[in-house]
Design a protein around this motif. Structure first.
Motif, PDB file in Angstrom:
ATOM      1  N   CYS A   1       0.847  -1.197   0.000  1.00 15.48           N
ATOM      2  CA  CYS A   1       0.000   0.000   0.000  1.00 15.48           C
ATOM      3  C   CYS A   1       0.882   1.245   0.000  1.00 15.48           C
ATOM      4  N   GLY A   2       0.350   2.329  -0.506  1.00 11.51           N
ATOM      5  CA  GLY A   2       0.992   3.649  -0.396  1.00 11.51           C
ATOM      6  C   GLY A   2       2.405   3.667  -0.946  1.00 11.51           C
ATOM      7  N   THR A   3       3.295   4.209  -0.156  1.00 10.03           N
ATOM      8  CA  THR A   3       4.691   4.331  -0.583  1.00 10.03           C
ATOM      9  C   THR A   3       5.305   2.952  -0.849  1.00 10.03           C
ATOM     10  N   SER A   4       4.927   1.972  -0.045  1.00  7.42           N
ATOM     11  CA  SER A   4       5.476   0.631  -0.251  1.00  7.42           C
ATOM     12  C   SER A   4       5.046   0.080  -1.606  1.00  7.42           C
TER      13      SER A   4
ATOM     14  N   ILE B   1       5.354  -5.894   0.690  1.00 10.74           N
ATOM     15  CA  ILE B   1       6.244  -4.807   1.122  1.00 10.74           C
ATOM     16  C   ILE B   1       5.487  -3.954   2.131  1.00 10.74           C
ATOM     17  N   THR B   2       6.040  -3.814   3.312  1.00  6.74           N
ATOM     18  CA  THR B   2       5.391  -2.986   4.327  1.00  6.74           C
ATOM     19  C   THR B   2       6.415  -2.499   5.345  1.00  6.74           C
ATOM     20  N   GLN B   3       6.544  -1.203   5.414  1.00  5.59           N
ATOM     21  CA  GLN B   3       7.480  -0.612   6.366  1.00  5.59           C
ATOM     22  C   GLN B   3       7.166  -1.069   7.773  1.00  5.59           C
ATOM     23  N   SER B   4       5.891  -0.883   8.165  1.00  6.60           N
ATOM     24  CA  SER B   4       5.496  -1.149   9.551  1.00  6.60           C
ATOM     25  C   SER B   4       5.357  -2.640   9.833  1.00  6.60           C
TER      26      SER B   4
ATOM     27  N   THR C   1       0.376  -3.357   8.355  1.00  4.41           N
ATOM     28  CA  THR C   1      -0.719  -2.805   7.550  1.00  4.41           C
ATOM     29  C   THR C   1      -1.777  -3.880   7.292  1.00  4.41           C
TER      30      THR C   1
ATOM     31  N   ALA D   1       5.038  10.550   6.927  1.00  2.00           N
ATOM     32  CA  ALA D   1       5.465  10.423   5.523  1.00  2.00           C
ATOM     33  C   ALA D   1       6.683   9.508   5.455  1.00  2.00           C
TER      34      ALA D   1
ATOM     35  N   GLN E   1      13.669   0.366   1.217  1.00  3.98           N
ATOM     36  CA  GLN E   1      12.904  -0.678   0.497  1.00  3.98           C
ATOM     37  C   GLN E   1      13.419  -0.836  -0.928  1.00  3.98           C
TER      38      GLN E   1
ATOM     39  N   LEU F   1       2.639  11.704  -4.085  1.00  9.01           N
ATOM     40  CA  LEU F   1       2.048  11.255  -2.813  1.00  9.01           C
ATOM     41  C   LEU F   1       2.639  12.061  -1.653  1.00  9.01           C
ATOM     42  N   LYS F   2       3.953  12.267  -1.680  1.00 11.51           N
ATOM     43  CA  LYS F   2       4.583  13.034  -0.597  1.00 11.51           C
ATOM     44  C   LYS F   2       3.990  14.427  -0.539  1.00 11.51           C
TER      45      LYS F   2
ATOM     46  N   GLU G   1       0.260  14.382   0.704  1.00 12.04           N
ATOM     47  CA  GLU G   1      -0.029  13.964   2.082  1.00 12.04           C
ATOM     48  C   GLU G   1       0.458  14.942   3.134  1.00 12.04           C
TER      49      GLU G   1
HETATM   50  O1  M6R Z   1       3.731   0.356   6.792  1.00 16.19           O
HETATM   51  P1  M6R Z   1       3.389   0.236   5.343  1.00 16.19           P
HETATM   52  O2  M6R Z   1       4.574   0.394   4.450  1.00 16.19           O
HETATM   53  O3  M6R Z   1       2.617  -0.979   5.015  1.00 16.19           O
HETATM   54  O4  M6R Z   1       2.439   1.481   5.056  1.00 16.19           O
HETATM   55  C1  M6R Z   1       1.831   1.656   3.818  1.00 16.19           C
HETATM   56  C2  M6R Z   1       1.281   3.047   3.674  1.00 16.19           C
HETATM   57  O5  M6R Z   1       0.300   3.293   4.644  1.00 16.19           O
HETATM   58  C3  M6R Z   1       2.371   4.113   3.784  1.00 16.19           C
HETATM   59  O6  M6R Z   1       3.391   3.899   2.874  1.00 16.19           O
HETATM   60  C4  M6R Z   1       1.773   5.514   3.557  1.00 16.19           C
HETATM   61  O7  M6R Z   1       1.367   5.636   2.223  1.00 16.19           O
HETATM   62  C5  M6R Z   1       2.780   6.588   3.933  1.00 16.19           C
HETATM   63  N1  M6R Z   1       2.130   7.585   4.731  1.00 16.19           N
HETATM   64  C6  M6R Z   1       3.355   7.302   2.784  1.00 16.19           C
HETATM   65  O8  M6R Z   1       4.204   8.330   3.142  1.00 16.19           O
END
Ligand code: M6R
Length: 609
Positions: free
Chosen positions: A301-304, A347-350, A353, A400, A408, A485-486, A489
């Motif tokens: 999702c999103g940036t990922s 792919i997910t930073q956190s 998600t 952000a 990533q 997106l940056k 947001e």
């Molecule tokens: O933790 P995740 O990478 O799964 O999160 C996905 C998106 O919610 C996240 O990348 C979101 O788009 C950011 N706020 C972008 O800056």
């Protein structure tokens, strides 16, 4: 999304709770509250709408000496943001208090039952059923009461509760919502995320789903599975330094995190080339399996998701494996074509998600190998996938995503090289050549960071525009999607990215003399085509900000402002070209008086659908 924190120890809980909640602010919230046991059979509860600072002011003059308490930041789902709906929530007797992150899906049914049995509800929240259920189940042991009610709770939860008769104890549990536990010589803490407990320890436990945790004020914690048997989960040491959760002299976390990127890229590369071969620990797939893959599907999702789009270019170009990238929230409700010979990459930073995790679960039902690219050790995705590649960006606090995006793409670039090497598309010298080009990236990013003046000029060109367009081709198009997106947001400027070749098919109708256009025209096989598109836009009066390769005088001549990036292979250019767009979005947001770290309505971890 919501954040929970609990402290039991030798010092007043109030300070640790307020501090912990401040460290969870990045998750996004609209109200906050704490409950502190006074040790004399009573409990003080404070709740406030708005920032943690409001709560801090509310409790400032209070003589709260209790050493055990729980706190919460709420991101409203059931019931509007209000003091009444803010956590902690209590039972009818006022002896039990609960904080909760997640959603209790069967709360309506439970609430009706409880009301029928005489319970009084004070809020509109789903959470409030929990203290009332605990009240009924409690027979002198809070942990046992928790174990007894778990089968009744459907949905996702990370929760912590206290009882006035147990002033040295917190009971916590999780299911599909994040929870971390940390102990030190004089206290034990639990929280939704590590920043809240970093001041206490960097040795943490991430409990499994349905593990009930009992924290004791002597700095110990016990873990029990759903049957009540004691378990001993492993402790993980976090490498983060003490300043990981501090601004460290920067005005905001986003600026700090943007400036950390040279180190982050270098960390992500470290140790991943041995004897002319890319090595990726944690992949857990043997080379025969990789050779047999017929497809890669990326979900994010999103940036990922944008990082996934960069990976698609590289995997297809280098490893020649067809690769589709899907928005996880779409994928999970489709009937996707996935088979045991598909490699699914989440792919997910956190790592938390909700949509991405649901997509992983769906992919597994088709027998696919699934692995994760994540930044968070111990996060849920690491437990649900066959293998994990860590992005090594360290703690990212600003909502952000910046450094995590670069980490990533760096990790995914290595993965694409790895797939190419295993499928004999790259020999050792090609692998070495790409890896060594990547080693130049940290210094190149630093060079961009050291010259912010052109970004300032570009931000002035955007000025007070209400809308901005981004155009690029190939990987440059993905850089534009992330740049747009940056900008939207954090600065709330409407921004859209288009494949430059598409603008004549519609978007060019939007262009007037007031329209700022960011054009990514770095050295690549399609640079000339993008230059032609810039000329078409200029002919219609657009103000064009060019992102170009150092020395490109043509782009500089035709654009109203140009930001140069050092020359690098075009396949690696997303890693450098994204940096000025992050800086640009931040400057525009600051010019407009926006809070860059906490954009309105957004949460760092989107743990609910
Ligand atoms: O933790 P995740 O990478 O799964 O999160 C996905 C998106 O919610 C996240 O990348 C979101 O788009 C950011 N706020 C972008 O800056």
């Amino acid at each position: 999304m919501c954040g929970i924190v609990g402290y039991t120890g030798s010092k007043p809980a109030k300070d640790a709770l307020i501090n912990g909640l401040s460290m969870l602010e990045y998750r996004g919230y609209d109200s906050a509250g704490i409950a502190v046991l006074d040790g004399l059979g009573g409990m003080d509860v404070f709740r406030a709408v708005g920032l943690v600072d409001e709560l801090k002011q509310l409790v400032a003059g209070e003589n709260l000496t209790g050493v055990t308490g729980i706190g919460h930041t709420r991101w409203a789902t059931h019931g509007k943001p209000s003091r009444i709906n803010a956590h902690p929530h209590r039972d009818c007797s006022g002896k039990i208090a609960v904080v909760h992150n997640g959603i209790i899906e069967n709360f309506n049914e439970l609430r009706s039952e409880l009301i029928a049995r005489g319970h009084h509800f004070a809020s509109e929240t789903d959470t409030e059923v929990i203290p009332h259920l605990l009240e009924e189940a409690y027979q002198g042991d809070l942990k046992q009461a928790m174990l007894a009610i778990l089968p009744r709770l459907q949905g996702a939860y990370g929760l912590a509760c206290v009882h006035v008769d147990h002033p040295d104890e917190i009971v916590a549990v999780r299911k599909e919502s994040p929870l971390v536990v940390g102990c030190s010589a004089d206290c034990a803490m639990v929280a939704s995320d590590t920043p809240a407990i970093l001041d206490v320890t960097r040795d943490v436990v991430y409990p499994e789903d349905d593990t009930v945790v009992v924290l004791h004020s002597d700095g110990t914690a016990q873990f029990f599975d759903a049957t009540g048997a004691e378990v001993h989960p492993k402790t993980v040491h976090l490498e983060w330094d003490q300043n990981a959760a501090k601004k460290d002299g920067y005005d905001d976390y986003m600026d700090k995190e943007i400036h950390e990127q040279p180190r982050v890229v270098s960390d992500t590369l470290k140790g991943r080339l041995k004897d002319g071969r890319v090595v990726i620990d944690g992949l857990e797939l043997d080379e025969e399996d990789i050779a047999a893959l017929d497809r890669v599907v990326i979900v994010a999702c999103g940036t990922s998701y944008h990082a996934g789009l960069v990976a698609k270019y590289l995997i297809e170009a280098w490893a020649r494996i067809p690769c589709d990238v899907e928005i996880a929230s779409e994928f999970r409700y489709r009937d996707p074509i996935v088979s045991p010979s598909t490699l699914v990459i989440a792919i997910t930073q956190s790592g938390e998600t909700a949509d991405t995790l649901a997509a992983v679960q769906l992919a597994r039902t088709y027998g696919a190998s699934v692995f994760a690219v994540t930044n968070r050790l111990g996060s849920r995705v690491t437990r649900e996938c066959d293998g994990v590649i860590y992005a090594r960006a360290g703690l990212e606090i600003s909502v952000a995503a910046t450094k995590s995006f670069l980490a990533q793409i760096t990790a995914l670039t290595l993965l694409a090289e790895y797939l190419a090497q295993v499928r004999h598309r790259f020999n050792r010298s090609q692998v070495r050549m790409f890896y060594h080009s990547m080693l130049e990236l940290p210094q190149q990013i630093q060079q961009i960071l050291d010259h912010p003046e052109p970004v300032r000029r570009a931000a002035d060109l955007i000025g007070d525009a209400t809308s901005a367009l981004f155009i690029g081709r190939g990987i440059g198009y993905v850089v534009c999607m992330e740049g747009a997106l940056k900008l939207k947001e954090i600065s709330y400027v409407h921004a859209e990215a288009f494949a430059a070749g598409e603008i004549k098919h519609g978007p060019i109708a939007l262009v007037t003399e007031q329209t700022p256009v960011v054009a990514v025209a770095v050295h690549s096989p399609t640079r000339e085509k993008t230059v032609s598109n810039i000329l078409e836009l200029k002919a219609r009066g657009a103000r064009v900000i060019g992102i170009a390769t150092e020395g490109d005088e043509e782009v500089e001549r035709i654009c109203d402002a140009t930001i140069f990036i050092p020359r690098i292979r075009s396949t690696l250019s997303a890693i450098t070209a994204s940096v000025p767009l992050q800086m640009l979005a931040r400057l525009v947001a600051i010019d407009r008086g926006c809070n860059v770290d906490k954009p309105r309505n957004l949460a760092k971890s989107v743990t609910v659908e």
